[in-house]
Enzyme design. Structure first.
Site, PDB file in Angstrom:
ATOM      1  N   ASP A   1      24.234  57.568  27.192  1.00 36.47           N
ATOM      2  CA  ASP A   1      23.284  57.760  28.291  1.00 36.47           C
ATOM      3  C   ASP A   1      23.251  56.487  29.120  1.00 36.47           C
ATOM      4  OD1 ASP A   1      21.325  58.859  29.947  1.00 36.47           O
ATOM      5  OD2 ASP A   1      19.674  58.187  28.664  1.00 36.47           O
ATOM      6  N   SER A   2      22.792  56.624  30.354  1.00 40.57           N
ATOM      7  CA  SER A   2      22.604  55.434  31.179  1.00 40.57           C
ATOM      8  C   SER A   2      21.458  54.580  30.624  1.00 40.57           C
ATOM      9  CB  SER A   2      22.294  55.836  32.614  1.00 40.57           C
ATOM     10  OG  SER A   2      21.082  56.560  32.658  1.00 40.57           O
TER      11      SER A   2
ATOM     12  N   CYS B   1      23.163  62.666  29.367  1.00 44.66           N
ATOM     13  CA  CYS B   1      22.774  62.087  30.657  1.00 44.66           C
ATOM     14  C   CYS B   1      23.242  63.050  31.740  1.00 44.66           C
ATOM     15  CB  CYS B   1      23.472  60.730  30.803  1.00 44.66           C
ATOM     16  SG  CYS B   1      23.349  59.988  32.432  1.00 44.66           S
TER      17      CYS B   1
ATOM     18  N   GLU C   1       9.212  55.594  31.451  1.00 43.38           N
ATOM     19  CA  GLU C   1       9.723  54.281  31.054  1.00 43.38           C
ATOM     20  C   GLU C   1       8.617  53.234  30.923  1.00 43.38           C
ATOM     21  OE1 GLU C   1      13.116  52.990  33.270  1.00 43.38           O
ATOM     22  OE2 GLU C   1      14.384  54.288  32.048  1.00 43.38           O
TER      23      GLU C   1
ATOM     24  N   CYS D   1      16.469  66.488  33.121  1.00 41.24           N
ATOM     25  CA  CYS D   1      16.594  65.050  32.908  1.00 41.24           C
ATOM     26  C   CYS D   1      16.124  64.793  31.491  1.00 41.24           C
ATOM     27  CB  CYS D   1      15.737  64.280  33.919  1.00 41.24           C
ATOM     28  SG  CYS D   1      15.627  62.509  33.562  1.00 41.24           S
TER      29      CYS D   1
ATOM     30  N   HIS E   1      14.689  62.460  30.159  1.00 47.06           N
ATOM     31  CA  HIS E   1      13.397  61.793  30.008  1.00 47.06           C
ATOM     32  C   HIS E   1      12.219  62.779  29.980  1.00 47.06           C
ATOM     33  CE1 HIS E   1      15.696  58.275  31.401  1.00 47.06           C
ATOM     34  NE2 HIS E   1      14.708  57.508  31.004  1.00 47.06           N
TER      35      HIS E   1
END
Lengths: 273, 273
Positions: free
Chosen positions: A10-11, A73, A152, A184, A186
């Site tokens: 993943d990034s 990702c 985040e 996504c 996240h």
């Protein structure tokens, strides 16, 4: 029976939601995860650069003798999967097809919503994939650029989060989708708030969880699953950024206490091959 | 892009529940189905015979230039898949792994129920597959020998059906499973009654529907899906038994009017190759 690990890239740390699901669904499989925190975010970068970075993460994981590779990702999936997949001898999968397939399966009204980063929504990857499979499905795509920062910064349960989610999802009111793809990795952290805003009648699709189902399918299909029930795999975590920061976020999000990411200098690691 | 058909085989008409789900999830794919009504049921037959019959159905479908083969039958999957799969150049999948995987994904309490024909339950295929993946999951298996006759005699919405289902599922009361695998392709026809007896908190797993998700995964993985949105496939149905009887059941069950099965003499058909 094959005890080689599964690699995930993943990034950043978003892909850990896929790791969590993999730990749950595939408890006997060893996982090796690398997040490219040092060069995050991938979204706004040129396609060639995303392909180069993803290729480097891939090379790093191949050194670990992985038996399968997961692009955990959306950006890497949209921009690099088709280029890298033909180059490898092991199965490689991304998150967009599994999420799209699950949405098509879930919808009853044929109206699907998609939320993702600006990059993912701009690429149109979900809408294209869904409509290529069934052109009669209406896809409403909405960028949710504020969601990743909320997650985040560990504010994903705050009242600010509730307000931002409600505002961001407002466009769906008039479209009456019955299925929403969280495009996504996240976003599953915001799931309770998203579900509350969308209402109980809307099915939320967790692309990451669906991707793990696909991993499981391919492990079985290629007969490379580890079926040793007494095997307790020791997972490995790597980051190109700060290990300490990675550990804090990872242990908090995944409700674990034993994640200790190793910091990696990709250039150095790849020269050693 | 690949317009070749997908082949599906079953001992009877139960596999049509898989066909129905395939029509819904994969509207651009042509399907060719064969049911071996003349030699039904497979359940009580010796393993070698089930393998031979399944191999004959496979040969018949291969003549139709299929790009993938689905064993839409639990008995054929349990007893013939591992023997036939290595002999073919095309992807071949059965119904047991997809159903098991979906159940593992769905359960929260780690207590899964399985219902199937006596043959399927006796083979232990579901319990073995689920526990090979996660030995901590408790699997409660119950044979439901009266369900198929109920469905085949078109009584699947009757008060008799309600009584039989309630009696058959009684053993689950004390085991408190939160997930129930419908381990026979006939059972989804009884779904409303089964759900009512088990309660809304129990997730029902339709092995057939899950198998179609796996078909979709492999079509994408091998890049052999037909993505031509303007293609309206004409499906083909074959039976080794009575075409008229097949049509009546098939059109009634699938809420279709245009199924006309062709009667097949397998011995003759296979000599022609």
């Amino acid at each position: 029976m094959n005890k080689q690990p599964i690699g995930l890239l993943d990034s950043g740390v978003g892909g850990l939601t896929v790791v969590k699901e993999a730990m749950r669904q595939l408890p006997h499989e060893q996982l090796i995860f690398i997040g490219d925190q040092a060069r995050l975010p991938y979204g706004p970068r040129p396609v060639a650069q995303v392909q180069q970075f993803t290729w480097e993460l891939t090379q790093f994981l191949l050194q670990k003798h992985i038996k399968m590779l997961v692009f955990a990702c959306n950006t890497a999936t949209a921009e690099a999967l088709q280029v890298i997949k033909p180059k490898l001898d092991i199965p490689v999968i991304g998150v967009i097809l599994p999420g799209s397939r699950a949405a098509i399966k879930a919808t009853k009204t044929g109206r699907i919503g998609v939320i993702g980063t600006e990059g993912t929504i701009k690429s149109g990857a979900y809408a294209r994939t869904i409509q290529r499979k069934n052109k009669h499905i209406k896809v409403v795509s909405v960028a949710a650029p504020k969601f990743v920062p909320l997650v985040e910064s560990n504010e994903y349960e705050s009242t600010v989060a509730k307000k931002v989610v409600a505002e961001t999802l407002r466009p769906f009111k008039k479209h009456q989708v019955d299925t929403l793809v969280m495009g996504c990795t996240h976003y599953p952290l915001l799931r309770p708030i998203i579900q509350n805003v969308m209402g109980d009648n809307v099915t939320l699709i967790d692309s990451g969880a669906e991707t793990v189902s696909e991993v499981s399918t391919l492990l079985d299909y290629f007969e490379i699953a580890n079926d040793d029930q007494n095997y307790h795999p020791k997972h490995e975590f790597y980051t190109t950024g700060s290990g300490q920061m990675f550990d804090e976020i990872a242990n908090d999000w995944l409700e674990l206490t034993d994640i200790h990411a190793q910091e990696v200098d990709l250039k150095k690691a790849l020269q050693l091959t």
